[in-house]
Enzyme design. Structure first.
Site, short mmCIF file in Angstrom:
data_model
loop_
_atom_site.label_atom_id
_atom_site.label_comp_id
_atom_site.label_asym_id
_atom_site.label_seq_id
_atom_site.Cartn_x
_atom_site.Cartn_y
_atom_site.Cartn_z
N GLU A 151 0.15 12.86 1.29
CA GLU A 151 1.63 12.96 1.36
C GLU A 151 1.56 14.01 2.55
OE1 GLU A 151 3.58 11.56 -0.37
OE2 GLU A 151 2.33 10.87 -2.04
N TYR B 31 0.53 -0.29 0.95
CA TYR B 31 -0.66 0.80 1.25
C TYR B 31 -2.02 0.02 1.32
CZ TYR B 31 3.13 3.51 -1.33
OH TYR B 31 4.04 4.38 -1.68
ZN LIG Z 1 3.47 7.64 0.76
#
Ligand SMILES: [Zn+2]
Length: 1021
Positions: free
Chosen positions: A379, A477
């Site tokens: 994050e 991702y």
């Molecule tokens: Zn993320």
């Protein structure tokens, strides 16, 4: 086919022919928000007003504007709600939510408010401007609104347990850029695209709350206790040392604190959004990272968490935060904001990022996966992509999620080491099982596991337009991270590092599109890389290279003995890559050859490499450092595939860390028991590559009482998806407990997507089964001792909705050549489950079967249980294991499923039945909250009815038998299922005791109403 010699590789040069787009003609709009808001925590209500000054830096005139009202997604029947419903993501959205109410929408002209007309379509507000906004001009809007805070745990923002994590919360002007207005509805998967600007925010909130925020706090003296200010000062003066700033977890909160509002004042400069968190009982740690070049002299990293997760957070969260800010700043460009808040969140699951503040799901820990490190660092990594380098997340999620996953992986390596950095070795079961993997390998494994299915979509697909989530998130991702490692490989480490730094320098506080990154990479490297970006980001080409052969010949050259060697390389996938080949020689040395990508660019599928070696080559491997995501590495090594042998620890987790470069062979000792063989001892092997590309099972057991050796072998393979998606072949052969047999078959799953039903499966199987020794079985379940060969064709269907699920199957079965029985049968089953309120559920099962010919006893339909052949495949029921007194109560569910008839379990050629079960949420609903017992057992009420009959009898409704009763089921094995698959392997999924207290046709002399019981080891239906 091209024949190459090694010398030419060294003199290959690259030409560039790319268009260099420098951001010189680049423009972007500017925003300046002044927001005043009041958060009422008792009503979960925000009332706000904002003054937005918007500057048109575009060369165009603008006649209308669009604003985003993100929270309208939470309204019933919003676009996002319907999207979630179509995709069966029922848990995603809250119900009965009011949405954002606009109270005033005006422009301010000559200090006068002029209300303008607007229309709202869900999350988008559109308004025409009374006058066109010319290039270079500014316009000021005034908007007032009221909104309910969405209940968490929801998506990215909300409230739970009076913990507010507030984002996407004010009417925000949409982005207007070179592609015009971006008016995509916010529907939940795709994220954001926001303009940079400055925020001044005043937040009124009861005095009892502590607030964390994007940007800077302007009035700490008015809102924070003195001790907090002093402790923050201490932290600032002692860089890189973690300080406890405050512990509000047990403080006293007076009624006055709850009702008196105070105003927190913030400013956030050059940010693309403003978010905040508020809670009354945070524990607060902070650490300062000092940096002379930083505009604020350094960054204060704050970690705020709760008493109930302090154990996991207190010693690590601030340290992880410091590592992230420091490591990323040093390698990918300086973090330019004054604060970085890491917020533990009840309202947001997983993690979510906003400028200067990130929300982390409160139950994430660092064990056994290093999840807390991973999520905090990930994050915070978003502060680079997209908070500072602000791509359009809705259209190109890979530029934020994927670039960030890549740098997060590097942060893992910098902190925990290059290898074995993902699992916590302080856990005894991780240490003792020898499980090991790292984030880089993990990224690649996740990509490969998806790629083999053929359900990939291009990485650059619009985030809301994917068919389903799993391929989307795998592409954004881990696949993108893997592609970035390949780009690093293609460019070389130093060029790549230059690229990432230059990307930051040129595009910080701007909006790059994919082509801007591609062009920069080509400019920095001086290489034409269009092939690379095209195949990896815009297509789903797979990469598969293999060594076909190595030949060598001893010759004399310049008075020396050398080995003239030819290596034949094949390409099986459409993706091309430069390759490294490591060649091992008899003298023990290893030499490495690098092949440029150019040798594949003219559609070559085979290349022969000539090389002179000082010693005879013995083996070779393509891509030994595993940087290239090769979909089949079993052909990367020559002459044999790599095999990784390990002890089978039976932890299901180990399946998710399958080796990506080797055939995995797991073995373990095995023990079993039945009355005839006595204790049985032996060995069990499980072999596989990438889980199900190839999988082998083998075991052999010796019976100490019978001196019999039994064995089982199976080979199952996934057909390459280019030929047929979701198709598997299987062969099995066995001799087990008085029966032998074998067969082959295939199974194809027809599905539009991998994860969203309906699913349709077809099965076809040819089988030989024979019993040679009946002493393993009770009389009733004895097999007819002749040879049975049969063919079975089946169709199964599965689907679910928000409140129901259905399984349907239809099977045809027929004896075939070589069979000593001659029969055919057809049978079908429908199971439908309905979810009821308060955790109850109701299930119905209909079953019918129709057979003709000489059906052997083992394949007949039974009134109380499944057939003996079915029981053969369920180890606990396979043979006599339990003493006869107990065995007569044991009921493998199946057939007509009339559990009250276990003592008169007749079989027939034909059958019909219906079963009903009402499942209670606990042992007794009233005692559901009892400690231990309440959670370990559940109760079911059931009713079964049906009959079986033979071919010489007529079908009729006469003589239908029925029973009814209640049952108790343990739930303990569900909890074991994440720790070991030992139980599920033998079919021990629950312990079930059913009490069919009433039967319509009791055995002679018994009453209809009586306490009877049966025992089962798996679910009924
Ligand atoms: Zn993320």
């Amino acid at each position: 086919m091209k024949r190459l010699t090694i010398s030419i590789f060294l003199i290959l040069t690259f030409t560039t022919s790319c268009l260099i787009s420098k951001p010189e003609n680049y423009w972007q709009q500017h925003v300046n928000y002044k927001i005043k808001a009041r958060l009422d925590p008792d009503k979960n209500l925000i009332t706000g007003s904002e003054i937005l000054t918007y500057t048109n830096n575009s060369p165009n005139e603008i006649d209308r504007v669009y604003f985003r009202l993100y929270w309208n997604i939470f309204k019933q029947n919003s676009h996002g709600w319907k999207y979630a419903e179509r995709r069966k993501m029922y848990a995603r959205l809250a119900r009965k939510y009011k949405g954002v109410e606009i109270k005033n929408f005006s422009i301010i002209s000559n200090s006068k408010e002029i209300p303008i007309e607007y229309k709202i379509d869900d999350t988008i507000l559109e308004a025409s401007l009374p006058q066109r906004l010319k290039s270079g001009e500014k316009i000021t809007f005034k908007i007032e609104w009221e909104e309910e805070v969405p209940p968490g745990p929801g998506m990215r923002t909300g409230v739970s347990n009076r913990c507010f994590d507030i984002a996407q919360w004010y009417p925000q002007i949409a982005v207007y850029d070179k592609y015009g207005w971006h008016t995509d509805q916010y529907i939940g998967t795709g994220e954001f695209h926001n303009d940079f600007g400055d925020f001044e925010v005043e937040l009124e909130i009861p005095k009892s709350f502590i607030v964390a925020y994007s940007g800077e706090l302007l009035n700490p003296d008015e809102v924070l206790p003195d001790s907090v200010i002093q402790n923050l000062e201490k932290a600032r003066n002692n860089p890189e040392k973690v300080y406890r700033i405050a512990d509000f977890s047990n403080r006293e909160i007076t009624d006055e604190d709850k009702t008196n509002y105070i105003t927190w004042k913030f400013v956030a400069k050059n940010v693309r959004d403003f978010a905040f968190s508020a809670y009354e009982r945070y524990i607060w740690d902070a650490v300062f990272w000092k940096n002379e070049e930083h505009p604020y002299g350094g960054v204060m990293i704050h970690s705020l968490y709760f008493k109930d997760n302090a154990k996991h957070w207190k010693d690590s969260s601030a340290v992880f935060g410091l590592h992230a800010i420091k490591f990323f700043s040093e390698n990918f460009g300086l973090y330019l904001y004054p604060n970085a808040f890491v917020m533990s969140s009840y309202a947001v699951g997983g993690g979510m990022e906003y400028p200067g503040i990130v929300f982390i799901g409160y139950n994430i820990t660092n064990s056994p996966y290093r999840g807390l490190f991973g999520v905090i660092v990930h994050e915070l990594g978003h502060q680079w992509y997209p908070m500072m380098i602000s791509n359009n997340e809705t259209e190109f999620a890979f530029m934020d999620e994927g670039f960030n996953t890549f740098i997060t992986t590097l942060a893992f390596e910098a902190y925990y080491g290059r290898k074995n950095n993902l699992l916590d070795p302080t856990k005894w079961y991780i240490r003792s099982s020898g499980l090991s993997t790292d984030e880089r390998e993990n990224n690649q494994r996740q990509y490969l596991m998806l790629a083999i299915t053929g359900y990939e979509e291009p990485i650059a697909t619009h985030a809301d337009h994917w068919l389903e989530n799993y391929p989307a998130t795998t592409a954004f991702y881990p696949k993108t991270a893997t592609v970035m490692f390949m780009l690093q490989y293609v460019l070389g480490d130093s060029t790549f590092s230059k690229l990432m730094k230059e990307y930051y320098e040129r595009w910080k506080f701007k909006h790059p599109y994919p082509e801007d990154f591609y062009n920069l990479a080509m400019e920095i490297s001086g290489k034409d890389l269009r092939w690379f970006f095209d195949q990896w980001f815009h297509r789903t080409y797979i990469c598969d290279y293999g060594i076909k052969s190595i030949r060598s010949k001893k010759i004399q050259k310049d008075g020396k003995e050398i080995y003239k060697t030819t290596i034949k390389i094949i390409r099986k996938g459409r993706a091309v890559m430069p390759l490294d080949i490591a060649i091992k020689m008899e003298n023990g040395e290893i030499t490495s050859v690098n092949l440029p990508v150019d040798i594949w660019l003219n559609d070559e599928w085979e290349n022969e490499i000539d090389i002179e070696l000082p010693s005879k080559p013995t083996s070779a491997e393509i891509n030994p450092d595993l940087r290239i995501a090769d979909i089949n590495r079993l052909n990367n090594t020559y002459p044999f595939p790599k095999v990784k042998i390990s002890i089978d620890n039976t932890i299901p987790l180990s399946q998710f860390i399958a080796p990506i470069d080797a055939y995995s062979l797991k073995l373990r000792p095995s023990i079993w028991y039945n009355i005839t063989d006595g204790f049985k001892f032996g060995l069990k092997l499980n072999g596989s590559y990438l889980d199900d590309v190839i999988s082998h099972k083998f075991w052999a057991l010796y019976g100490t009482r019978s001196n019999e050796i039994d064995f089982y072998f199976s080979d199952s393979r996934r057909i390459p998806f280019e030929i047929s998606k979701n198709t598997f072949t299987e062969i099995e052969i066995f001799k087990i407990e008085g029966r032998y047999g074998g067969g082959f078959g295939f199974r194809k799953r027809f599905r539009k997507t991998l994860t969203i039903p309906p699913f349709h499966d077809l099965n076809l199987k040819v089988q030989l089964l024979k019993s040679t020794d009946g002493k393993y079985l009770d009389q009733i379940y004895k097999w007819d001792e002749k040879r049975l060969t049969r063919i079975i064709a089946g169709y199964t269907y599965f689907n679910y909705g928000e409140k129901w699920r259905v399984n349907f199957s239809l099977f045809f079965e027929s004896s075939t050549v070589l069979s000593e029985f001659n029969y055919s049968k057809v049978y079908s089953e429908i199971i439908q489950t309905f979810r009821l309120p308060f955790g109850y559920s109701f299930s119905v099962r209909l079953f019918g079967g129709y057979g003709n010919g000489t059906i052997p006893q083992q394949a007949k339909f039974f009134i109380a249980t499944s057939s003996p052949i079915d029981q053969f495949y369920r180890p606990l029921y396979r043979s006599k294991i339990f003493p006869a007194d107990l065995r007569k109560h044991i009921e493998p569910f199946g057939g007509a499923g009339l559990r009250g008839y276990i003592d008169q379990n007749v079989s027939g050629d034909r059958i019909y039945s219906v079963n009903f079960e009402l499942n209670l949420p606990s042992l007794l609903p009233l005692f559901g909250n009892l400690p231990i017992i309440g959670n370990l057992f559940k109760t079911t009420l059931f009713f079964d009815a049906g009959k079986t009959w033979d071919q010489n009898q007529r079908a009729s409704l006469k003589g239908i038998k029925y029973d009814l009763g209640f049952g108790v089921r343990s739930t303990i094995f569900e909890q074991f299922s994440s720790m070991t698959n030992l139980f599920s392997e033998i079919g021990l999924n629950m312990i079930r005791v059913d009490f069919p207290v009433y039967v319509s046709h009791p055995i002679n002399g018994e009453k209809k109403l009586k306490l009877r019981w049966v025992l089962g080891f798996d679910k009924t239906f």
